[in-house]
Design a protein around this motif. Structure first.
Motif, PDB file in Angstrom:
ATOM      1  N   LEU A 214     -46.693  52.731 -14.983  1.00  0.00           N
ATOM      2  CA  LEU A 214     -45.584  51.693 -15.242  1.00  0.00           C
ATOM      3  C   LEU A 214     -45.149  51.632 -16.896  1.00  0.00           C
ATOM      4  O   LEU A 214     -46.031  51.844 -17.620  1.00  0.00           O
ATOM      5  CB  LEU A 214     -45.941  50.397 -14.699  1.00  0.00           C
ATOM      6  CG  LEU A 214     -45.913  50.536 -13.187  1.00  0.00           C
ATOM      7  CD1 LEU A 214     -46.684  49.100 -12.772  1.00  0.00           C
ATOM      8  CD2 LEU A 214     -44.699  50.511 -12.577  1.00  0.00           C
ATOM      9  N   VAL A 233     -42.337  47.304 -13.597  1.00  0.00           N
ATOM     10  CA  VAL A 233     -40.896  47.240 -13.056  1.00  0.00           C
ATOM     11  C   VAL A 233     -40.990  46.664 -11.990  1.00  0.00           C
ATOM     12  O   VAL A 233     -41.617  46.866 -11.106  1.00  0.00           O
ATOM     13  CB  VAL A 233     -40.530  48.890 -12.663  1.00  0.00           C
ATOM     14  CG1 VAL A 233     -39.265  48.951 -12.160  1.00  0.00           C
ATOM     15  CG2 VAL A 233     -40.421  49.561 -13.920  1.00  0.00           C
ATOM     16  N   ALA A 234     -40.185  45.670 -11.644  1.00  0.00           N
ATOM     17  CA  ALA A 234     -40.103  44.551 -10.768  1.00  0.00           C
ATOM     18  C   ALA A 234     -41.410  43.748 -10.750  1.00  0.00           C
ATOM     19  O   ALA A 234     -41.626  42.642 -11.227  1.00  0.00           O
ATOM     20  CB  ALA A 234     -39.783  45.137  -9.737  1.00  0.00           C
ATOM     21  N   ASP A 235     -42.665  44.254 -10.494  1.00  0.00           N
ATOM     22  CA  ASP A 235     -43.886  43.901 -10.299  1.00  0.00           C
ATOM     23  C   ASP A 235     -44.434  44.099 -11.817  1.00  0.00           C
ATOM     24  O   ASP A 235     -44.002  45.043 -12.524  1.00  0.00           O
ATOM     25  CB  ASP A 235     -44.870  44.670  -9.574  1.00  0.00           C
ATOM     26  CG  ASP A 235     -44.286  44.117  -8.062  1.00  0.00           C
ATOM     27  OD1 ASP A 235     -43.718  43.202  -7.784  1.00  0.00           O
ATOM     28  OD2 ASP A 235     -44.543  44.922  -7.093  1.00  0.00           O
ATOM     29  N   GLN A 256     -42.528  41.523 -13.774  1.00  0.00           N
ATOM     30  CA  GLN A 256     -42.278  42.394 -14.748  1.00  0.00           C
ATOM     31  C   GLN A 256     -42.345  41.398 -16.133  1.00  0.00           C
ATOM     32  O   GLN A 256     -41.668  40.571 -16.158  1.00  0.00           O
ATOM     33  CB  GLN A 256     -41.253  43.098 -14.717  1.00  0.00           C
ATOM     34  CG  GLN A 256     -40.830  43.924 -15.939  1.00  0.00           C
ATOM     35  CD  GLN A 256     -39.601  44.737 -15.969  1.00  0.00           C
ATOM     36  OE1 GLN A 256     -39.252  45.049 -14.859  1.00  0.00           O
ATOM     37  NE2 GLN A 256     -39.060  45.081 -16.963  1.00  0.00           N
ATOM     38  N   PHE A 273     -39.620  38.793 -16.453  1.00  0.00           N
ATOM     39  CA  PHE A 273     -38.311  38.735 -15.634  1.00  0.00           C
ATOM     40  C   PHE A 273     -38.208  37.259 -14.819  1.00  0.00           C
ATOM     41  O   PHE A 273     -39.197  36.444 -14.624  1.00  0.00           O
ATOM     42  CB  PHE A 273     -38.386  39.504 -14.467  1.00  0.00           C
ATOM     43  CG  PHE A 273     -37.508  40.975 -14.924  1.00  0.00           C
ATOM     44  CD1 PHE A 273     -37.674  41.420 -16.268  1.00  0.00           C
ATOM     45  CD2 PHE A 273     -36.714  41.562 -14.123  1.00  0.00           C
ATOM     46  CE1 PHE A 273     -36.898  42.548 -16.791  1.00  0.00           C
ATOM     47  CE2 PHE A 273     -36.030  42.977 -14.363  1.00  0.00           C
ATOM     48  CZ  PHE A 273     -36.021  43.158 -15.741  1.00  0.00           C
ATOM     49  N   ASN A 274     -36.979  36.812 -14.930  1.00  0.00           N
ATOM     50  CA  ASN A 274     -36.703  35.591 -14.034  1.00  0.00           C
ATOM     51  C   ASN A 274     -37.300  34.348 -14.330  1.00  0.00           C
ATOM     52  O   ASN A 274     -37.505  33.511 -13.778  1.00  0.00           O
ATOM     53  CB  ASN A 274     -37.113  35.997 -12.524  1.00  0.00           C
ATOM     54  CG  ASN A 274     -36.279  34.969 -11.668  1.00  0.00           C
ATOM     55  OD1 ASN A 274     -36.517  35.105 -10.507  1.00  0.00           O
ATOM     56  ND2 ASN A 274     -35.211  34.238 -12.054  1.00  0.00           N
TER      57      ASN A 274
ATOM     58  N   ARG B 111     -36.285  48.338  -6.900  1.00  0.00           N
ATOM     59  CA  ARG B 111     -36.483  47.174  -6.288  1.00  0.00           C
ATOM     60  C   ARG B 111     -36.235  45.974  -7.427  1.00  0.00           C
ATOM     61  O   ARG B 111     -36.502  46.208  -8.706  1.00  0.00           O
ATOM     62  CB  ARG B 111     -37.879  46.977  -5.801  1.00  0.00           C
ATOM     63  CG  ARG B 111     -38.312  45.497  -5.364  1.00  0.00           C
ATOM     64  CD  ARG B 111     -39.400  45.666  -4.527  1.00  0.00           C
ATOM     65  NE  ARG B 111     -40.581  46.261  -5.171  1.00  0.00           N
ATOM     66  CZ  ARG B 111     -41.570  45.870  -5.727  1.00  0.00           C
ATOM     67  NH1 ARG B 111     -41.450  44.464  -5.698  1.00  0.00           N
ATOM     68  NH2 ARG B 111     -42.403  46.532  -6.204  1.00  0.00           N
ATOM     69  N   GLN B 112     -35.861  44.750  -6.933  1.00  0.00           N
ATOM     70  CA  GLN B 112     -35.614  43.564  -7.986  1.00  0.00           C
ATOM     71  C   GLN B 112     -35.831  42.522  -7.142  1.00  0.00           C
ATOM     72  O   GLN B 112     -34.852  42.342  -6.265  1.00  0.00           O
ATOM     73  CB  GLN B 112     -34.754  43.796  -9.197  1.00  0.00           C
ATOM     74  CG  GLN B 112     -35.154  42.568 -10.044  1.00  0.00           C
ATOM     75  CD  GLN B 112     -34.197  42.803 -11.293  1.00  0.00           C
ATOM     76  OE1 GLN B 112     -33.910  41.624 -11.971  1.00  0.00           O
ATOM     77  NE2 GLN B 112     -34.162  44.080 -12.218  1.00  0.00           N
ATOM     78  N   ARG B 114     -35.495  38.180  -7.630  1.00  0.00           N
ATOM     79  CA  ARG B 114     -35.249  37.017  -8.339  1.00  0.00           C
ATOM     80  C   ARG B 114     -35.230  35.583  -7.731  1.00  0.00           C
ATOM     81  O   ARG B 114     -34.663  35.613  -6.491  1.00  0.00           O
ATOM     82  CB  ARG B 114     -33.804  37.188  -8.962  1.00  0.00           C
ATOM     83  CG  ARG B 114     -33.655  38.384  -9.738  1.00  0.00           C
ATOM     84  CD  ARG B 114     -32.396  38.530 -10.750  1.00  0.00           C
ATOM     85  NE  ARG B 114     -32.861  37.667 -11.609  1.00  0.00           N
ATOM     86  CZ  ARG B 114     -33.359  38.283 -12.811  1.00  0.00           C
ATOM     87  NH1 ARG B 114     -33.776  39.420 -12.852  1.00  0.00           N
ATOM     88  NH2 ARG B 114     -33.367  37.648 -13.993  1.00  0.00           N
ATOM     89  N   TRP B 133     -34.230  48.882 -11.425  1.00  0.00           N
ATOM     90  CA  TRP B 133     -34.132  49.862 -12.298  1.00  0.00           C
ATOM     91  C   TRP B 133     -34.653  51.171 -11.252  1.00  0.00           C
ATOM     92  O   TRP B 133     -35.739  51.099 -10.609  1.00  0.00           O
ATOM     93  CB  TRP B 133     -35.533  49.774 -13.321  1.00  0.00           C
ATOM     94  CG  TRP B 133     -34.885  48.787 -14.351  1.00  0.00           C
ATOM     95  CD1 TRP B 133     -33.900  48.003 -14.544  1.00  0.00           C
ATOM     96  CD2 TRP B 133     -35.929  48.334 -15.504  1.00  0.00           C
ATOM     97  NE1 TRP B 133     -33.955  47.189 -15.558  1.00  0.00           N
ATOM     98  CE2 TRP B 133     -35.052  47.244 -16.206  1.00  0.00           C
ATOM     99  CE3 TRP B 133     -37.214  48.600 -15.987  1.00  0.00           C
ATOM    100  CZ2 TRP B 133     -35.549  46.848 -17.548  1.00  0.00           C
ATOM    101  CZ3 TRP B 133     -37.562  48.427 -17.020  1.00  0.00           C
ATOM    102  CH2 TRP B 133     -36.956  47.336 -17.716  1.00  0.00           C
TER     103      TRP B 133
END
Lengths: 338, 182
Positions: A214, A233-235, A256, A273-274, B111-112, B114, B133
Motif C-alpha cells: 500500500l 488506500v481506503a483502509d 487511510q 481520511f474522513n 473503494r472508499q 465515509r 482511488w
C-alpha cells in the motif's frame, strides 16, 4: 467515553508540564477548535519551531497563490508568499531563520522567520514536490513524483541548487515518494507509493523492504529507534521500524492515514481520511476524540506544548480545496478560534 | 409538510422501494432494508451517481472519466472516478456511505467509505465528491465496470444501488489528452 476521558487527562498533563504559554491566563481544558474552515485551498501542513511559531501552508485554491498563514500565539496572520501553485509541505524547525516549503511544479519557497519575507525558486522538474526535510537550510531533501512516467523523484538541495539523485533505487518506476524525515545528515528515510521505503545512510540510498504494498504517505519519528510510517488506500496501514525491519501494527478498523507524529513519551498520533485521528498510547492504538470535521486530513503536528494541529480538506480535488485546520488544546485566542 | 415531502420523494425516486419490502432488489440494482425505527410513511430510495460539486446521475453503460488526482502515484492509485449518492427516506446525519468500483466479475478495483452528514438537495439528500482511488487506472480503460453505492444511516436502515458503466478510454496525463498507459 474512557478514551475521551483518558485523552483529556493526558493532554492536560502535557499542558501542565509545559507552563502557561499565555502567562497566567487560564485557557481552560483541551478541546477541539476550528482554526480554518472552508478556505479555497486545502490546508496541507502545519509545522513550527514552537507553539508560538506555527506555519500553515496549503493549496492554491483560487489561482492567486497558495494558502499560507503564521500563528504567533496571539494572532493568525495571512501570508503572501508571492508564489503560485500548491504548497504541500513546510519544515519550520530548521536551525536559523529559514523556513522551507515545497509544492507543485517543483516549487521551493524559502521564508525568513523573522521578517516574514519570501523567495521562490523551482527545482528542475514540473513534478510535484510532496515533502521536504533537512538537517539544515543548506542540506535539504526534496521528494515527489512524476505521475506521467510513474517515477519517484529525490533531490538534494544545498539551499541554492536542487540536484536529482539519479542512482537506483530513487528512480525505480511506479513509486511517487511522498515524504521524507531524518535524524541527522546520515540517517534519512523516505516513503512512497507501493510500500516504498528508502534510507540514506550518509553514503548511499537503499531500498528497505516494507511489509505492505500500500502507499506509505507519511513518516515521522523522534529518533532512529522510533520511526513510524502510515498510509493506505481506503483502509489504513501503520508500520513501525524495529531494529532493521519494519513491523506492521495496523489496528483493525483504521482508515487511510495521511499524516503521523510521534512523541518522545511514546505516544503517536496519526490523521487521515474522513476526519479520523488515531493515537497510540501505552502501546495501544485507539481512535482519538473525534474532531469537528468529516474532511480528509493530510497532516498532523503536535506542538511542543502538546497542542494537536490537524490539517486537511477535499484532497482528491485538483487543486485540493475546502481547507480545514483544527486544533486540540486549551482555548485559542478569540479571532484565531472560529 | 411531511405529505408534501413524501409526494416529492415519490416523484423524484427513479428506483424506489417501499421499506415494507426489506431486502428487495429492483432491476436497477437497488436494495433497501428497514432500520430500527422504520417509518412506513417514508419511501427509501438510493441512487448511485457521479460528480465532484453536486450529484450527477449516471445512465447504464455511460462512459465515465478517470480523474488524475493531485495525490501523486500516477497509474497506481493516482486516479479516481468521482462517486456520489442520492437518497430519500434515510436519516441524513452521521450516515455511512460506501462506494466501490467493481469489474464484471465483481472484483474490487477501488473503494472508499465515509461517515458524514448528507446534504439536502431538492427533496433528497446527497453526498458527492467521493474519490475511490483506482488500484491500477490502466486496467479500467474501456472496460465494463460496476459503480456500487450503499448507505447505512444512524437508525441502521440500509440501502444500495449500482450501475454498469464503461471505463473511460484513457488514463489522461495532466494535459488531459495523452494516455499514460503503455
Amino acid at each position: 467515553v474512557n478514551v475521551r476521558a483518558e485523552s483529556a487527562f493526558v493532554a492536560l498533563s502535557l499542558f501542565a508540564c509545559s507552563g502557561e504559554p499565555d502567562g497566567n491566563v487560564d485557557r481552560g481544558p483541551p478541546e477541539w477548535q476550528i482554526v480554518l474552515e472552508g478556505t479555497s485551498g486545502a490546508v496541507l501542513r502545519t509545522h513550527g519551531s514552537s507553539a508560538n511559531d506555527v506555519w500553515i501552508v496549503g493549496a492554491d485554491g483560487d489561482g492567486r497563490g497558495p494558502l499560507a498563514y503564521h500563528y504567533d500565539g496571539t494572532k493568525l496572520e495571512a501570508l503572501n508568499t508571492g508564489a503560485t501553485g500548491d504548497l504541500w509541505w513546510v519544515q519550520a524547525d530548521l536551525p536559523g531563520d529559514s523556513v522551507k516549503m515545497v509544492g507543485e511544479a517543483g516549487l521551493i519557497v524559502t521564508a525568513q522567520r523573522s521578517s516574514k519575507t519570501f523567495s521562490a525558486r523551482k527545482a528542475p522538474t514540473d513534478a510535484t514536490l510532496f515533502g521536504v526535510w533537512g538537517s539544515s537550510a543548506s542540506d535539504l531533501w526534496l521528494v515527489g513524483g512524476e505521475s506521467s512516467v510513474n517515477t519517484g523523484l529525490v533531490y538534494r538541495d544545498d539551499g541554492t541548487t536542487a540536484t536529482l539523485q539519479s542512482a537506483p533505487p530513487t528512480t525505480t518506476s511506479s513509486a511517487t515518494i511522498f515524504k521524507v524525515q531524518g535524524f541527522g545528515p546520515d540517517a534519512v528515510w523516505m516513503v512512497g507509493q507501493r510500500g516504498r521505503v528508502l534510507f540514506w545512510d550518509g553514503s548511499a540510498i537503499t531500498d528497505e523492504r516494507a511489509p505492505t504494498n500500500l502507499p506509505l504517505i507519511a513518516i515521522h519519528g523522534v529518533d532512529e529507534a522510533q520511526v513510524y510510517a502510515v498510509g493506505g488506500v481506503a483502509d489504513g496501514v501503520v508500520l513501525r521500524r524495529e531494529g532493521s525491519s519494519w513491523i506492521n501494527e495496523t489496528p483493525e478498523g483504521m482508515q487511510q492515514m495521511n499524516g503521523v507524529w510521534a512523541l518522545a513519551n511514546g505516544d503517536v498520533y496519526t490523521a487521515g481520511f474522513n476526519g479520523h485521528i488515531w493515537r497510540k498510547h501505552g502501546g495501544v492504538w485507539a481512535e482519538f476524540e473525534a474532531p469537528p470535521t468529516f474532511q480528509d486530513f493530510h497532516a498532523i503536528w503536535v506542538d511542543p506544548e502538546g497542542g494537536i494541529w490537524a490539517a486537511g480538506g477535499r484532497l482528491a480535488s485538483n487543486p485540493p480545496k475546502d481547507g480545514v485546520l483544527v486544533y486540540y488544546g486549551p482555548k485559542l485566542p478569540d479571532g484565531v478560534r472560529k | 409538510v411531511r405529505s408534501i415531502l413524501v409526494l416529492g420523494l415519490v416523484a423524484l425516486s427513479a428506483c424506489s422501494e417501499s421499506i415494507g419490502d426489506p431486502g428487495s432488489t429492483s432491476d436497477a440494482g437497488t436494495t433497501i432494508d428497514g432500520g430500527d425505527d422504520s417509518d412506513a410513511s417514508l419511501v427509501r430510495t438510493v441512487e448511485v451517481g457521479t460528480g465532484t460539486d453536486d450529484f450527477v446521475p449516471i445512465a447504464t453503460d455511460e462512459q465515465m472519466t478517470q480523474i488524475l488526482g493531485p495525490q501523486g502515484g500516477g497509474r497506481y492509485m493516482g486516479y479516481h472516478i468521482w462517486s456520489a449518492i442520492k437518497v430519500t427516506g434515510f436519516q441524513p446525519r452521521m450516515a455511512t456511505v460506501r462506494f466501490q468500483i467493481l469489474d464484471e466479475d465483481r472484483n474490487e478495483l477501488a473503494r472508499q467509505q465515509r461517515t458524514l452528514n448528507l446534504m439536502p438537495s431538492m427533496g433528497a439528500y446527497v453526498a458527492y465528491g467521493v474519490a475511490p482511488w483506482l488500484d491500477d487506472c490502466c486496467v479500467v480503460r474501456n472496460r465494463p465496470l460496476i459503480m456500487h453505492a450503499e448507505i447505512v444511516d444512524s437508525t441502521g436502515a440500509t440501502g444500495m444501488d449500482e450501475r454498469t458503466v464503461l471505463g473511460g478510454p484513457i488514463c489522461p496525463d495532466s494535459d488531459r489528452v495523452t494516455d499514460i498507459c503503455p
